[in-house]
Motif scaffolding. Structure first.
Motif, PDB file in Angstrom:
ATOM      1  N   GLY A   7       0.607  -1.362  -0.168  1.00  0.00           N
ATOM      2  CA  GLY A   7       0.132  -0.563   0.092  1.00  0.00           C
ATOM      3  C   GLY A   7       0.773   1.160   0.073  1.00  0.00           C
ATOM      4  O   GLY A   7       0.315   2.777   0.092  1.00  0.00           O
ATOM      5  N   VAL A   8       1.752   0.561  -0.197  1.00  0.00           N
ATOM      6  CA  VAL A   8       2.824   2.366  -0.446  1.00  0.00           C
ATOM      7  C   VAL A   8       3.395   3.067  -1.774  1.00  0.00           C
ATOM      8  O   VAL A   8       4.235   1.398  -2.281  1.00  0.00           O
ATOM      9  CB  VAL A   8       3.815   2.046   0.996  1.00  0.00           C
ATOM     10  N   ALA A   9       3.324   4.183  -2.049  1.00  0.00           N
ATOM     11  CA  ALA A   9       3.554   4.331  -3.361  1.00  0.00           C
ATOM     12  C   ALA A   9       5.258   4.761  -2.912  1.00  0.00           C
ATOM     13  O   ALA A   9       5.491   5.598  -1.816  1.00  0.00           O
ATOM     14  CB  ALA A   9       3.095   5.506  -4.221  1.00  0.00           C
ATOM     15  N   ILE A  10       5.716   5.026  -4.198  1.00  0.00           N
ATOM     16  CA  ILE A  10       7.751   5.793  -3.525  1.00  0.00           C
ATOM     17  C   ILE A  10       7.746   5.810  -5.097  1.00  0.00           C
ATOM     18  O   ILE A  10       7.466   5.903  -5.660  1.00  0.00           O
ATOM     19  CB  ILE A  10       8.295   3.683  -3.549  1.00  0.00           C
ATOM     20  N   ILE A  11       7.946   7.274  -4.291  1.00  0.00           N
ATOM     21  CA  ILE A  11       8.408   7.976  -5.822  1.00  0.00           C
ATOM     22  C   ILE A  11       9.745   8.394  -5.240  1.00  0.00           C
ATOM     23  O   ILE A  11      10.408   9.154  -4.187  1.00  0.00           O
ATOM     24  CB  ILE A  11       7.367   9.663  -5.752  1.00  0.00           C
ATOM     25  N   LEU A  12      10.677   8.299  -6.423  1.00  0.00           N
ATOM     26  CA  LEU A  12      12.186   9.123  -6.675  1.00  0.00           C
ATOM     27  C   LEU A  12      12.440   9.859  -7.940  1.00  0.00           C
ATOM     28  O   LEU A  12      11.269   9.803  -8.684  1.00  0.00           O
ATOM     29  CB  LEU A  12      12.515   8.277  -7.209  1.00  0.00           C
ATOM     30  N   LEU A  13      12.254  11.185  -7.232  1.00  0.00           N
ATOM     31  CA  LEU A  13      12.335  12.407  -8.157  1.00  0.00           C
ATOM     32  C   LEU A  13      14.098  11.484  -8.712  1.00  0.00           C
ATOM     33  O   LEU A  13      15.036  11.516  -8.397  1.00  0.00           O
ATOM     34  CB  LEU A  13      13.681  13.711  -7.107  1.00  0.00           C
ATOM     35  N   ALA A  14      13.758  11.693  -9.809  1.00  0.00           N
ATOM     36  CA  ALA A  14      15.307  11.486 -11.214  1.00  0.00           C
ATOM     37  C   ALA A  14      15.255  12.050 -12.451  1.00  0.00           C
ATOM     38  O   ALA A  14      14.311  12.106 -13.415  1.00  0.00           O
ATOM     39  CB  ALA A  14      14.024   9.786 -12.169  1.00  0.00           C
ATOM     40  N   ASN A  15      16.025  12.874 -11.677  1.00  0.00           N
ATOM     41  CA  ASN A  15      16.482  14.473 -12.978  1.00  0.00           C
ATOM     42  C   ASN A  15      17.617  14.192 -13.373  1.00  0.00           C
ATOM     43  O   ASN A  15      18.503  15.037 -12.296  1.00  0.00           O
ATOM     44  CB  ASN A  15      16.037  15.703 -13.075  1.00  0.00           C
ATOM     45  N   PRO A  16      18.626  13.702 -13.440  1.00  0.00           N
ATOM     46  CA  PRO A  16      19.980  13.255 -13.293  1.00  0.00           C
ATOM     47  C   PRO A  16      20.929  14.871 -13.892  1.00  0.00           C
ATOM     48  O   PRO A  16      20.533  15.349 -14.874  1.00  0.00           O
ATOM     49  CB  PRO A  16      20.627  12.123 -13.691  1.00  0.00           C
ATOM     50  N   PRO A  17      22.020  15.714 -13.022  1.00  0.00           N
ATOM     51  CA  PRO A  17      22.917  14.457 -12.062  1.00  0.00           C
ATOM     52  C   PRO A  17      22.405  14.923 -10.967  1.00  0.00           C
ATOM     53  O   PRO A  17      22.688  14.165  -9.788  1.00  0.00           O
ATOM     54  CB  PRO A  17      24.015  14.528 -12.449  1.00  0.00           C
ATOM     55  N   VAL A  18      21.733  15.590 -10.730  1.00  0.00           N
ATOM     56  CA  VAL A  18      21.106  15.950  -9.616  1.00  0.00           C
ATOM     57  C   VAL A  18      19.994  16.448  -8.747  1.00  0.00           C
ATOM     58  O   VAL A  18      19.299  17.131  -7.573  1.00  0.00           O
ATOM     59  CB  VAL A  18      21.885  17.750  -9.631  1.00  0.00           C
ATOM     60  N   ASN A  19      19.103  15.906  -9.541  1.00  0.00           N
ATOM     61  CA  ASN A  19      17.638  15.698  -9.496  1.00  0.00           C
ATOM     62  C   ASN A  19      16.654  16.933  -9.508  1.00  0.00           C
ATOM     63  O   ASN A  19      16.055  17.577  -8.619  1.00  0.00           O
ATOM     64  CB  ASN A  19      17.523  15.268  -8.610  1.00  0.00           C
ATOM     65  N   ALA A  20      17.422  18.244 -10.162  1.00  0.00           N
ATOM     66  CA  ALA A  20      16.928  19.132  -9.795  1.00  0.00           C
ATOM     67  C   ALA A  20      15.246  19.752 -10.374  1.00  0.00           C
ATOM     68  O   ALA A  20      15.249  18.987 -11.381  1.00  0.00           O
ATOM     69  CB  ALA A  20      17.406  20.312 -11.045  1.00  0.00           C
ATOM     70  N   ASP A  33      15.200   1.620   4.084  1.00  0.00           N
ATOM     71  CA  ASP A  33      14.058   0.153   4.775  1.00  0.00           C
ATOM     72  C   ASP A  33      13.573   1.089   6.114  1.00  0.00           C
ATOM     73  O   ASP A  33      12.504   0.570   6.285  1.00  0.00           O
ATOM     74  CB  ASP A  33      15.999  -0.356   5.338  1.00  0.00           C
ATOM     75  N   ARG A  34      14.333   2.251   6.551  1.00  0.00           N
ATOM     76  CA  ARG A  34      13.820   2.632   7.299  1.00  0.00           C
ATOM     77  C   ARG A  34      12.110   3.698   7.205  1.00  0.00           C
ATOM     78  O   ARG A  34      11.314   3.393   7.724  1.00  0.00           O
ATOM     79  CB  ARG A  34      14.586   3.772   8.270  1.00  0.00           C
ATOM     80  N   ALA A  35      12.083   4.470   6.546  1.00  0.00           N
ATOM     81  CA  ALA A  35      11.194   5.233   6.008  1.00  0.00           C
ATOM     82  C   ALA A  35       9.901   4.225   4.778  1.00  0.00           C
ATOM     83  O   ALA A  35       9.183   4.060   5.664  1.00  0.00           O
ATOM     84  CB  ALA A  35      11.641   5.462   4.124  1.00  0.00           C
ATOM     85  N   MET A  36       9.997   2.738   4.670  1.00  0.00           N
ATOM     86  CA  MET A  36       9.193   1.700   4.011  1.00  0.00           C
ATOM     87  C   MET A  36       9.000   1.021   5.688  1.00  0.00           C
ATOM     88  O   MET A  36       7.513   1.698   5.732  1.00  0.00           O
ATOM     89  CB  MET A  36       9.771   0.384   3.521  1.00  0.00           C
ATOM     90  N   GLU A  37       9.597   0.654   6.083  1.00  0.00           N
ATOM     91  CA  GLU A  37       9.072   0.575   7.726  1.00  0.00           C
ATOM     92  C   GLU A  37       8.326   1.601   8.508  1.00  0.00           C
ATOM     93  O   GLU A  37       6.330   0.816   8.970  1.00  0.00           O
ATOM     94  CB  GLU A  37       9.446   0.123   9.076  1.00  0.00           C
TER      95      GLU A  37
END
Length: 265
Positions: free
Chosen positions: A21-34, A195-199
């Motif tokens: 039930g968890v959505a994991i969103i990663l900012l993904a704009n290399p190289p620094v996710n501007a 891991d801590r965030a998902m917990e």
């Protein structure tokens, strides 16, 4: 991991997956996710969709690679702001991106995996609960590039003196200091952060989705109210929550000493 159909993308500046039930969103704009226009549009869109996706009950927001978000995408600024109306539109889009995090009906955990600067700090301040890698840093470096931004968001996290020092000097604060100041819930080694965030996200997801949504809505609404008005609003929301089937199930489960089974109604 899978996607509910309405969250499938495609994305050009995000990586989005669903784990339980968890959505994991990663900012993904290399190289620094501007924070680019594409990232702002996609982040607002996916969070609004998540608000109305029952399968998702919590969100973890972090950065791909070793950076959380290094700030506004200055390299594309000239291409974005070319004529009359472009700057107000850009400013409006930026504001709404941050509010999409704050107004998402599901609790959002900010997992600060690396540098969160300028707009990155505003993203962090818009999340509900914060964790940090001990190698992460947050800061407001705009004074060094002839700009301003993020100060008002930073005021929700930092004291008067510290925030002004950060904004006037570009001072960066690391994960351990963020924890010492009580700004993040934990400062952990980078390889333990997710891991801590998902917990924590799974704990949030185990609660009644109706109660979680109303609790977050209430906290947002009362943040700038007086004590009397804020507590009255909270009492009204408590009365509304108490009438739901989930609330009745929570009380039955408590009395029967078992885990509740929530239906979101």
């Amino acid at each position: 991991m899978s996607h509910p159909e309405n969250l499938a993308g495609p994305y050009t500046a995000l990586d989005v997956t669903i784990d339980g039930g968890v959505a994991i969103i990663l900012l993904a704009n290399p190289p620094v996710n501007a924070l680019s226009t594409e990232m702002m549009n996609e982040l607002s869109w996916v969070l609004d969709r998540i608000s109305e996706t029952p399968e998702v009950r919590a969100v973890v927001l972090s950065g791909q690679g070793k950076t959380f978000c290094a700030g506004a995408d200055l390299k594309t600024r000239a291409a974005t702001i070319k004529g009359p109306g472009d700057l107000p539109q850009h400013s409006r889009r930026t504001r709404e991106c941050f509010h999409a995090i704050r107004e998402c009906a599901k609790p959002v955990i900010g997992a600060i995996n690396g540098a969160a600067l300028g707009a990155g700090l505003a993203i962090v301040a818009s999340c509900d609960i914060l964790l940090a890698a001990n190698t992460a840093v947050v800061g407001l470096p705009e004074i060094n590039v002839g700009l301003l931004g993020g100060g008002r968001h930073g005021m929700r996290l930092f004291s008067h003196s510290r925030l002004r020092r950060m904004m006037l000097t570009g001072l960066r604060i690391d994960g351990d200091e963020l924890y010492r100041l009580g700004i993040v819930e934990a400062s952990v080694p980078a390889d333990a952060l997710m891991d801590r965030a998902m917990e924590l996200a799974r704990e949030l997801a185990s609660k009644s989705p109706l109660a979680s949504a109303l609790a977050k809505q209430t906290l947002n609404a009362i943040e700038d109210m007086s004590l009397r008005d804020g507590y009255r609003y909270e009492q009204d929301m408590t009365a509304a929550i108490a009438k739901t089937e989930d609330a009745q199930e929570a009380r039955r489960a408590f009395l029967e000493k078992r885990a509740p089974v929530f239906q979101g109604r």
